[in-house]
Design a protein around this motif. Structure first.
Motif, short mmCIF file in Angstrom:
data_model
loop_
_atom_site.label_atom_id
_atom_site.label_comp_id
_atom_site.label_asym_id
_atom_site.label_seq_id
_atom_site.Cartn_x
_atom_site.Cartn_y
_atom_site.Cartn_z
N UNK A 1 37.39 -108.60 14.85
CA UNK A 1 36.20 -109.26 15.35
C UNK A 1 36.45 -109.73 16.77
N UNK A 2 35.41 -109.65 17.57
CA UNK A 2 35.57 -110.05 18.96
C UNK A 2 35.52 -111.55 19.12
N UNK A 3 35.35 -111.96 20.35
CA UNK A 3 35.34 -113.39 20.66
C UNK A 3 34.14 -114.06 19.98
N UNK A 4 34.35 -115.22 19.45
CA UNK A 4 33.32 -116.01 18.77
C UNK A 4 32.72 -115.28 17.57
N UNK A 5 33.45 -114.36 16.99
CA UNK A 5 32.99 -113.58 15.83
C UNK A 5 31.66 -112.90 16.12
N UNK A 6 31.55 -112.34 17.29
CA UNK A 6 30.24 -111.84 17.67
C UNK A 6 30.12 -110.33 17.66
N UNK A 7 31.18 -109.62 17.76
CA UNK A 7 31.07 -108.17 17.79
C UNK A 7 32.37 -107.60 17.25
N UNK A 8 32.31 -106.34 16.90
CA UNK A 8 33.53 -105.68 16.45
C UNK A 8 34.23 -105.09 17.66
N UNK A 9 35.52 -105.28 17.72
CA UNK A 9 36.30 -104.73 18.82
C UNK A 9 37.19 -103.64 18.24
N UNK A 10 36.92 -102.43 18.63
CA UNK A 10 37.72 -101.29 18.19
C UNK A 10 38.63 -100.93 19.34
N UNK A 11 39.91 -101.03 19.15
CA UNK A 11 40.82 -100.82 20.27
C UNK A 11 42.04 -100.08 19.77
N UNK A 12 42.82 -99.62 20.70
CA UNK A 12 44.02 -98.89 20.34
C UNK A 12 44.52 -98.08 21.51
N UNK A 13 45.34 -97.13 21.19
CA UNK A 13 45.93 -96.28 22.21
C UNK A 13 45.77 -94.83 21.77
N UNK A 14 45.34 -94.02 22.69
CA UNK A 14 45.22 -92.60 22.40
C UNK A 14 46.47 -91.90 22.90
N UNK A 15 47.01 -91.03 22.10
CA UNK A 15 48.22 -90.31 22.47
C UNK A 15 48.03 -88.85 22.07
N UNK A 16 48.07 -87.98 23.05
CA UNK A 16 47.77 -86.58 22.76
C UNK A 16 49.01 -85.77 22.46
N UNK A 17 50.10 -86.46 22.14
CA UNK A 17 51.32 -85.72 21.83
C UNK A 17 51.14 -84.97 20.51
#
Lengths: 475, 301
Positions: B131-147
């Motif tokens: 959940x994002x700041x103040x439980x207001x949105x979903x935060x989808x994050x990560x790292x892309x690796x094309x190996x």
């Protein structure tokens, strides 16, 4: 077993020796088989098949198409005369024409001016190769190795390089003869090599042109798998090519200050936003741009300036960041000057104390709108404070940001009286162990709500991309 | 007479088939650990040694709990059915021009989604959701690796995705979203400038169409402002196993099963996407039925 009825079948069904000839005539090349003299005039010599067959070019035709097979073997073996050594002397009109077209179509908008095009260099190397071929076989292996090496050479987006690779392949020898052979997926390795080439073109967004189609038609014949793939690419690539609604970025992207400028232009939704260079980089070009003094670029629109002027000195403003911004393959970090979300009593204008609830001075009746005209979404949107300015620093964040705020204070006198709280996140830490297939991230937990000291910082909240879950207090 | 017997046989066979299917789906919670539904096995991985029923948990208490849950679900479904289509009164069903499908305000909203990445095929990308700041949105994050995983077969790697869980009714009956009253998908997102792919999975009748996806692209602008992206359903094209298909047809909006987002733009590095809510919109200015040609494209050369 006598198969006399086979002979009664129409000859075109089994295919005859005419199919390669047809393709060669399509390619406007002299025939190789009967006369060796005409072979010497051939521009791109065809690879001759070695007596011991190269496994990469192995002929996998079945025995049931024996009539076509025998003649095909003869046809490919027929050009063993020495046409290759002398073939290089003849000028190659299709090559020169092709090169000019390549330079025309593949001209990069940004950077084809001064630098040598790697695609052209690759093409020249292939031309040399076709002038003095290394051997008789191995063209397929050569093309596959070249395909793998193209990204390292920087020529992966050059159409001419792919066309030159296709020109290395022999014309007509891999064309199926008749529908039965076509049904049986003839020359699988060869066709897969062609497919791989086209797939790499598709992967790098290279649009095939008529030259590619012409070459593929000569090498694999119509209705082969590479031809089908080419048709699909010709159908879909133009449809999906320009879907991006945002302004197109130059290719290749300019480094440093220019990239920061482009990024701010992209982020600022306001066309009236002013992008100003607060601090110019000291080596202002080249590889070590900004190594002595990094650049700072700021962006503020007139509306944001007005908002900042209205923002009272009682409430602080925040500097947040760094946030990532990708410009195709380049990662920029930007910082935001943001106010707190306004409390509701300040957000709406105060009601008129003189107004009457029972006899309103104006009526808001929308008689032309029915109950089916409600277009709003029944959801409370995520609310954040207003964005007051944007910044892309070129170097170490803290110093650049202090300089940026000082420059903003010159432009916005109200900011000088307003407390500025820096809410910076630490450099990207690898988040803990990957746990897939579940909705919950590893261990974020609820944040402690209030009352943390400015210097105290639990390691729990030093995670990842967004640090503070609550609105304030994290310094 | 013989025809009637044959018909009867056919009918009983058919119903038996259905019943077995229902039985299998009702076994779902028992076989939750098994890999019945994922057909992909990594190259070089060993086949499953244990039989699928060996993973089942036949405890009496669990089955009673399951029965309670399912019966309460059934009760709620019945009440909704009596109220109107989709649990809403008929007037709302007829008049609504917008509908909010998913919003992200709490952990329960996040639990309706499944994230996955190319770790499944041996890649090295990472993806998280919170959940994002103040439980207001979903935060989808990560790292892309094309190996590319070094198994000798895989040629490309580097994707991360987020997909909604398919909706199920009581006793694990399939339920579909019916979006045929609307013509656009509406997203309020904030990205970082990378393009995403929006995928709609409709439930196919034949199993060889189970990899079909309807896809379109979502180009985020990047920056601190939220953007509201409207994607008409007429723009979605049919692809199967990552290949765009020759024969295209509009997406079946009354059989929608899941919605997903995929990033795979061949750029190594961190990514993030904040999603505020996802809704449906009836854009009355949009008259296009289907954006792509539907004629036969494999004409002889």
């Amino acid at each position: 077993m006598r198969l006399g009825w086979l002979r009664a079948l129409p000859r075109r069904l089994w295919g005859g020796p005419a199919a390669p000839e047809l393709c060669r005539s399509l390619c406007q090349r002299p025939a190789r088989v009967p006369s060796e003299g005409s072979d010497s005039a051939e521009g791109t010599p065809k690879p001759r098949r070695a007596p011991s067959r190269d496994p990469a070019e192995g002929d996998t035709r079945g025995g049931d198409t024996s009539g076509g097979d025998a003649s095909g073997g003869d046809a490919s073996g027929g050009d063993t005369s020495g046409g290759d050594a002398s073939g290089g002397d003849a000028p190659k009109p299709p090559l020169s024409r092709l090169r000019s077209r390549h330079e025309r179509t593949h001209g990069d908008p940004g950077g084809s001016g001064g630098r040598a095009d790697p695609g052209a260099a690759f093409e020249a190397a292939l031309r040399e190769l076709s002038r003095a071929p290394p051997g008789r076989g191995g063209r397929l292996a050569l093309v596959e190795a070249a395909l793998a090496a193209l990204p390292a050479l920087g020529a992966e987006r050059s159409l001419g390089a792919y066309n030159a690779l296709l020109r290395l392949l022999p014309r007509g020898a891999w064309v199926p003869r008749g529908p039965v052979q076509r049904l049986l997926f003839p020359f699988p390795r060869q066709q897969e090599c062609g497919l791989r080439l086209l797939e790499q073109m598709e992967r790098y967004g290279v649009m095939p042109d008529a030259e590619t189609q012409f070459l593929l038609l000569g090498v694999f014949g119509p209705r082969s798998r590479p031809m089908r793939k080419l048709q699909r690419m010709q159908f879909w690539l133009p449809r999906l090519r320009h879907l991006d609604p945002h302004p197109q970025l130059p290719r290749p992207l300019p480094p440093g200050l220019e990239a920061a400028r482009l990024g701010l232009q992209r982020m600022a939704c306001d066309p009236g936003a002013v992008i100003s260079v607060i601090q110019a980089p000291v080596p202002d070009s080249g590889e070590d741009e900004g190594s002595i003094q990094p650049f700072i670029v700021s962006c503020q629109s007139p509306d944001q300036r007005e908002l900042l002027a209205q923002h009272g000195p009682a409430r602080p403003v925040f500097v947040e960041g760094p946030f990532p911004l990708w410009l195709r393959g380049t990662l920029l970090k930007y910082f935001v000057l943001r106010g707190d979300p306004l409390p509701p009593e300040l957000r709406d204008p105060p009601p008129d104390p003189e107004r009457s609830f029972y006899f309103p001075l104006h009526l808001e009746l929308e008689l032309e709108r029915g109950p089916w005209d409600e277009d709003g979404f029944a959801v409370d949107r995520a609310e954040e404070g207003p964005v007051l300015a944007l910044c892309v620093p070129g170097g170490a964040a803290r110093r650049c940001l202090a300089r940026w705020i000082a420059a903003l204070q010159e432009q916005n006198p109200a900011l000088a009286a307003t407390p500025v709280i820096f809410r910076l996140q630490p450099a990207a830490e690898p988040p803990p162990r990957a746990r897939l297939g579940q909705g919950s991230p590893p261990g974020p937990g609820p944040e402690p709500p209030e009352g943390r000291g400015a210097g105290r910082r639990e390691p729990r909240e030093r995670r990842g991309i967004k640090g503070c879950a609550d609105g304030r207090g994290c310094r | 007479m013989a025809l009637a017997v044959m018909l009867l046989n056919g009918a009983s066979f058919h119903s038996g088939c259905c019943r077995r299917k229902v039985f299998l789906s009702s076994l779902g919670p028992l076989l939750s650990n098994s890999k019945l539904y994922s057909s992909y096995r990594r190259p070089g991985a060993e086949p499953e040694k244990k039989l699928s029923w060996q993973n089942a948990d036949f405890s009496f208490k669990k089955s009673i709990d399951h029965l309670k849950t399912q019966l309460s679900l059934l009760k709620k479904e019945t009440q909704d059915y009596l109220k109107g289509p989709g649990g809403n009164p008929l007037s709302q069903h007829l008049l609504e021009q917008t509908r909010v499908l998913w919003q992200f305000r709490s952990q329960e909203d996040l639990n309706k989604w499944v994230i996955s990445s190319d770790v499944e095929i041996g890649g090295k990308s990472k993806v998280y959701i919170k959940l994002g700041r103040n439980n207001q949105a979903a935060l989808l994050y990560g790292t892309l690796n094309t190996e590319v995983p070094r198994d000798g077969e895989t040629k490309y790697s580097g994707y991360c995705s987020m997909r909604s869980k398919p909706e199920v009714g009581s006793f694990n009956r399939k339920k579909y979203y019916d979006w045929s009253n609307f013509n656009s998908l509406y997203l309020r997102v904030r990205g970082d400038g990378r393009p995403w792919m929006v995928n709609i999975y409709t439930d196919p009748y034949f199993s060889h169409q189970k990899d079909d996806l309807y896809s379109y692209f979502m180009f985020t602008r990047g920056g601190p402002y939220w953007e509201e992206i409207t994607i008409p359903f007429s723009k979605f094209f049919l692809s199967s196993r990552g290949r765009v298909q020759d024969n295209q047809h509009p997406v079946w909006l009354d059989k929608v099963r899941t919605l997903g987002f995929t990033i795979g733009d061949k750029v190594d590095g961190p990514f993030q996407l904040e999603i505020d809510f996802i809704g449906l919109l009836n854009d009355r200015a949009h008259k296009e039925k289907f954006a792509y040609e539907a004629y036969d494209k494999n004409t002889p050369v």
